[in-house]
Design a protein around this motif. Sequence first.
Motif, PDB file in Angstrom:
ATOM      1  N   ARG A  81       0.646  -1.227   0.038  1.00 36.47           N
ATOM      2  CA  ARG A  81       0.017  -0.127   0.344  1.00 36.47           C
ATOM      3  C   ARG A  81       0.949   1.221  -0.034  1.00 36.47           C
ATOM      4  O   ARG A  81       0.648   2.270  -0.485  1.00 36.47           O
ATOM      5  N   GLU A 109       2.152   1.682  -3.837  1.00 37.09           N
ATOM      6  CA  GLU A 109       1.129   2.271  -4.351  1.00 37.09           C
ATOM      7  C   GLU A 109       1.100   3.691  -4.023  1.00 37.09           C
ATOM      8  O   GLU A 109       0.717   4.967  -5.057  1.00 37.09           O
ATOM      9  N   ARG A 110       0.993   4.151  -3.227  1.00 38.58           N
ATOM     10  CA  ARG A 110       0.834   5.941  -2.254  1.00 38.58           C
ATOM     11  C   ARG A 110       2.081   6.344  -3.109  1.00 38.58           C
ATOM     12  O   ARG A 110       1.909   7.233  -3.713  1.00 38.58           O
ATOM     13  N   ARG A 154       2.084   6.161  -7.233  1.00 38.03           N
ATOM     14  CA  ARG A 154       0.676   7.186  -7.600  1.00 38.03           C
ATOM     15  C   ARG A 154       0.817   8.327  -7.280  1.00 38.03           C
ATOM     16  O   ARG A 154       1.214   9.851  -8.206  1.00 38.03           O
ATOM     17  N   SER A 184       9.181  -0.910  -9.458  1.00 41.68           N
ATOM     18  CA  SER A 184       8.762  -1.627  -8.001  1.00 41.68           C
ATOM     19  C   SER A 184       9.910  -0.647  -6.508  1.00 41.68           C
ATOM     20  O   SER A 184      10.711  -1.095  -7.207  1.00 41.68           O
TER      21      SER A 184
END
Length: 122
Positions: A4, A7-8, A11, A38
């Motif tokens: 998570r 992901e932030r 983004r 990644s």
Amino acid sequence: MAARRCERRVRDRVLGQLPDWSAILTGTGPTIDLHVPSTLPDELAEFRRLLADGDFDALLARYPLRETRDLGTISKMLRCASTRDYEQMVVVRAAKDDVLATALRSRLHPLAEAITTPAAES
């Protein structure tokens, strides 16, 4: 939790490349490169390091429980009807247990101080 956080970060990287309205209007906006490697392996290594060091304050700061299902799991394991009931139980317990109340205050004091300190002083 590490995924998570990654992901932030991805983004934020992508959104940071988006042109603003003036760049769109003038046609001078940047070329958007969506190749974002990644960061999960590095994030997992950091998670494991903090866990191995027993740095639970840093773990909770970096990976907030509110963004996981863990509070719900904790609530159910303690036989609370909901997360709200769990939170209320902690408040009542802290009010009755001076040692717990002192421990919570010592952990929350830096946050409370940061919130009440005017930005000009920091």
